[in-house]
Design a protein around this motif. Structure first.
Motif, PDB file in Angstrom:
ATOM      1  N   MET A 113       2.391  11.085  -8.998  1.00 18.57           N
ATOM      2  CA  MET A 113       1.732   9.964  -9.165  1.00 18.57           C
ATOM      3  C   MET A 113       0.310   9.928  -9.469  1.00 18.57           C
ATOM      4  SD  MET A 113       1.970   6.438  -6.649  1.00 18.57           S
ATOM      5  CE  MET A 113       3.479   6.193  -6.689  1.00 18.57           C
ATOM      6  N   SER A 114      -0.304   9.173 -10.518  1.00 17.34           N
ATOM      7  CA  SER A 114      -1.598   9.315 -10.899  1.00 17.34           C
ATOM      8  C   SER A 114      -2.574   8.624  -9.858  1.00 17.34           C
ATOM      9  CB  SER A 114      -1.878   8.656 -12.069  1.00 17.34           C
ATOM     10  OG  SER A 114      -1.624   7.210 -12.304  1.00 17.34           O
ATOM     11  N   GLU A 115      -3.769   9.105  -9.904  1.00 17.58           N
ATOM     12  CA  GLU A 115      -4.775   8.528  -9.059  1.00 17.58           C
ATOM     13  C   GLU A 115      -5.107   7.046  -9.435  1.00 17.58           C
ATOM     14  OE1 GLU A 115      -8.595  10.258  -8.170  1.00 17.58           O
ATOM     15  OE2 GLU A 115      -7.663  12.102  -7.504  1.00 17.58           O
ATOM     16  N   LYS A 116      -4.739   6.656 -10.596  1.00 17.17           N
ATOM     17  CA  LYS A 116      -5.245   5.053 -11.290  1.00 17.17           C
ATOM     18  C   LYS A 116      -4.032   4.611 -10.393  1.00 17.17           C
ATOM     19  CE  LYS A 116      -5.794   2.583 -15.189  1.00 17.17           C
ATOM     20  NZ  LYS A 116      -6.012   2.711 -16.910  1.00 17.17           N
ATOM     21  N   SER A 117      -2.727   4.945 -10.257  1.00 13.85           N
ATOM     22  CA  SER A 117      -1.635   4.193  -9.708  1.00 13.85           C
ATOM     23  C   SER A 117      -1.817   4.230  -8.351  1.00 13.85           C
ATOM     24  CB  SER A 117      -0.319   4.999  -9.861  1.00 13.85           C
ATOM     25  OG  SER A 117      -0.075   4.986 -11.303  1.00 13.85           O
ATOM     26  N   ILE A 118      -2.647   5.329  -7.547  1.00 16.13           N
ATOM     27  CA  ILE A 118      -2.720   4.992  -6.310  1.00 16.13           C
ATOM     28  C   ILE A 118      -3.973   3.990  -5.900  1.00 16.13           C
ATOM     29  CG2 ILE A 118      -3.645   6.243  -4.261  1.00 16.13           C
ATOM     30  CD1 ILE A 118      -0.766   7.163  -4.950  1.00 16.13           C
ATOM     31  N   PHE A 119      -4.902   4.018  -6.582  1.00 18.56           N
ATOM     32  CA  PHE A 119      -5.998   3.090  -6.563  1.00 18.56           C
ATOM     33  C   PHE A 119      -5.548   1.669  -6.560  1.00 18.56           C
ATOM     34  CE2 PHE A 119      -8.904   6.689  -7.570  1.00 18.56           C
ATOM     35  CZ  PHE A 119      -9.900   6.608  -6.440  1.00 18.56           C
ATOM     36  N   ARG A 120      -4.459   1.511  -7.595  1.00 24.08           N
ATOM     37  CA  ARG A 120      -3.843   0.118  -7.643  1.00 24.08           C
ATOM     38  C   ARG A 120      -3.130  -0.218  -6.490  1.00 24.08           C
ATOM     39  NH1 ARG A 120      -1.882   0.801 -14.058  1.00 24.08           N
ATOM     40  NH2 ARG A 120      -4.017   0.264 -14.964  1.00 24.08           N
ATOM     41  N   ILE A 121      -2.520   0.659  -6.065  1.00 21.93           N
ATOM     42  CA  ILE A 121      -1.391   0.218  -4.777  1.00 21.93           C
ATOM     43  C   ILE A 121      -2.469   0.104  -3.487  1.00 21.93           C
ATOM     44  CG2 ILE A 121      -0.031   1.509  -2.767  1.00 21.93           C
ATOM     45  CD1 ILE A 121       1.173   3.090  -5.477  1.00 21.93           C
ATOM     46  N   VAL A 122      -3.721   0.873  -3.446  1.00 20.35           N
ATOM     47  CA  VAL A 122      -4.498   0.722  -2.338  1.00 20.35           C
ATOM     48  C   VAL A 122      -4.914  -0.604  -2.423  1.00 20.35           C
ATOM     49  CG1 VAL A 122      -6.684   1.533  -1.339  1.00 20.35           C
ATOM     50  CG2 VAL A 122      -4.930   2.991  -1.778  1.00 20.35           C
ATOM     51  N   ALA A 123      -5.372  -0.925  -3.753  1.00 17.32           N
ATOM     52  CA  ALA A 123      -6.058  -2.333  -3.871  1.00 17.32           C
ATOM     53  C   ALA A 123      -5.146  -3.425  -3.639  1.00 17.32           C
ATOM     54  CB  ALA A 123      -6.565  -2.400  -5.407  1.00 17.32           C
ATOM     55  N   GLY A 124      -3.836  -3.354  -4.202  1.00 13.89           N
ATOM     56  CA  GLY A 124      -2.773  -4.205  -3.805  1.00 13.89           C
ATOM     57  C   GLY A 124      -2.564  -4.515  -2.523  1.00 13.89           C
ATOM     58  N   VAL A 125      -2.379  -3.356  -1.729  1.00  9.60           N
ATOM     59  CA  VAL A 125      -2.338  -3.550  -0.284  1.00  9.60           C
ATOM     60  C   VAL A 125      -3.355  -4.056   0.627  1.00  9.60           C
ATOM     61  CG1 VAL A 125      -2.091  -2.113   1.992  1.00  9.60           C
ATOM     62  CG2 VAL A 125      -0.696  -1.445  -0.080  1.00  9.60           C
ATOM     63  N   SER A 126      -4.475  -3.903  -0.115  1.00 10.14           N
ATOM     64  CA  SER A 126      -5.839  -4.363   0.770  1.00 10.14           C
ATOM     65  C   SER A 126      -5.786  -5.921   0.462  1.00 10.14           C
ATOM     66  CB  SER A 126      -6.958  -3.504   0.123  1.00 10.14           C
ATOM     67  OG  SER A 126      -6.823  -1.874   0.692  1.00 10.14           O
ATOM     68  N   ILE A 127      -5.487  -6.096  -0.577  1.00  9.16           N
ATOM     69  CA  ILE A 127      -5.661  -7.545  -1.165  1.00  9.16           C
ATOM     70  C   ILE A 127      -4.666  -8.247  -0.291  1.00  9.16           C
ATOM     71  CG2 ILE A 127      -5.385  -9.230  -2.924  1.00  9.16           C
ATOM     72  CD1 ILE A 127      -6.650  -7.150  -4.761  1.00  9.16           C
ATOM     73  N   PHE A 128      -3.442  -7.975  -0.297  1.00  8.87           N
ATOM     74  CA  PHE A 128      -2.276  -8.596   0.279  1.00  8.87           C
ATOM     75  C   PHE A 128      -2.720  -8.602   1.809  1.00  8.87           C
ATOM     76  CE2 PHE A 128       1.511  -8.189   3.030  1.00  8.87           C
ATOM     77  CZ  PHE A 128       2.165  -9.353   2.590  1.00  8.87           C
ATOM     78  N   VAL A 129      -3.261  -7.855   2.395  1.00  2.00           N
ATOM     79  CA  VAL A 129      -3.586  -7.882   3.945  1.00  2.00           C
ATOM     80  C   VAL A 129      -4.699  -8.565   4.274  1.00  2.00           C
ATOM     81  CG1 VAL A 129      -4.616  -6.457   6.011  1.00  2.00           C
ATOM     82  CG2 VAL A 129      -2.561  -5.550   4.660  1.00  2.00           C
ATOM     83  N   PHE A 130      -5.555  -8.916   3.488  1.00  2.00           N
ATOM     84  CA  PHE A 130      -6.650  -9.687   3.349  1.00  2.00           C
ATOM     85  C   PHE A 130      -6.263 -11.172   3.241  1.00  2.00           C
ATOM     86  CE2 PHE A 130     -10.212 -12.256   1.568  1.00  2.00           C
ATOM     87  CZ  PHE A 130     -11.094 -11.982   2.611  1.00  2.00           C
ATOM     88  N   ALA A 131      -5.446 -11.431   2.120  1.00  2.00           N
ATOM     89  CA  ALA A 131      -4.753 -12.791   1.799  1.00  2.00           C
ATOM     90  C   ALA A 131      -4.122 -13.229   2.980  1.00  2.00           C
ATOM     91  CB  ALA A 131      -4.021 -12.748   0.832  1.00  2.00           C
ATOM     92  N   VAL A 132      -3.135 -12.140   3.662  1.00  3.09           N
ATOM     93  CA  VAL A 132      -2.299 -12.741   4.851  1.00  3.09           C
ATOM     94  C   VAL A 132      -3.278 -13.065   5.739  1.00  3.09           C
ATOM     95  CG1 VAL A 132      -0.624 -11.654   6.536  1.00  3.09           C
ATOM     96  CG2 VAL A 132      -0.295 -11.286   4.087  1.00  3.09           C
ATOM     97  N   VAL A 133      -4.020 -12.236   6.393  1.00  2.00           N
ATOM     98  CA  VAL A 133      -4.875 -12.658   7.483  1.00  2.00           C
ATOM     99  C   VAL A 133      -5.631 -13.943   7.107  1.00  2.00           C
ATOM    100  CG1 VAL A 133      -7.202 -11.949   8.665  1.00  2.00           C
ATOM    101  CG2 VAL A 133      -5.391 -10.343   8.061  1.00  2.00           C
TER     102      VAL A 133
END
Length: 191
Positions: free
Chosen positions: A1-21
């Protein structure tokens, strides 16, 4: 998996958690009726989890300085698991609690009136400074911790160290101030 994909996953998880909170904390979704007294245990559990994470992070630093990578990993994984558990408990409390505790709210009416602000004095200002810094840094540290874990588990030590220089002290601050916030606000919980 590319670093670009990892950054997207991390950003997605972080945004999702923030939105849920935000969504559950602001009670945008209706909460089921629950016993308010039963919910009051969650802040204490959260403080215990945060205190435990503080100890685990300090031990983790000690063991990595001793070059004991296996113990360092186990401690960090445990701290991450507990922090995840904390997040679930935090969201549950703020979603399910019928009324939020407010620092200085002596009569528990949900409003801190001018006389209560005066009675709380400078301790209210100190509490709010600690709380606001805790909330902002908790939101900011999540993507850093996720990247730190990713690179640490892949043994990409240079990248892991680079981000951990920032993530570690912030995460440690968040766990310590989580306990402090609880100790300061606990007298205002409705029992």
């Amino acid at each position: 998996m590319s670093e670009k994909s990892i950054f997207r996953i991390v950003a997605g998880v972080s945004i999702f958690v923030f939105a849920v909170v935000v969504i559950l904390n602001r009670k945008i979704l209706p909460a089921p009726a629950v016993d308010p007294v039963a919910i009051l245990i969650l802040p204490k559990i959260n403080a215990i989890i945060n205190g435990t994470c503080t100890v685990l992070l300090l031990l983790s630093l000690y063991f990595i300085r001793q070059k004991n990578i296996a113990t360092h990993k186990k401690l960090n994984l445990t701290a991450f698991f507990l922090s995840s558990l904390f997040l679930v408990s935090y969201i549950a409390y703020h979603w399910l609690a019928p009324q939020e505790a407010r620092f200085g709210d002596l009569n528990h009416d949900g409003i801190v009136d001018p006389s209560e602000i005066t009675a709380a004095g400078v301790s209210r200002v100190i509490y709010l400074i600690i709380l606001i810094s805790h909330i902002i840094l908790a939101a900011l540290v999540l993507p850093m911790v996720l990247l730190s874990f990713y690179w640490g588990l892949k043994m990409e030590v240079t990248k892991h160290r680079k981000i951990t220089r920032w993530a570690y002290p912030i995460w440690l601050y968040v766990t310590i101030t989580g306990v402090v916030v609880y100790l300061m606000i606990s007298q205002y919980y409705i029992s």
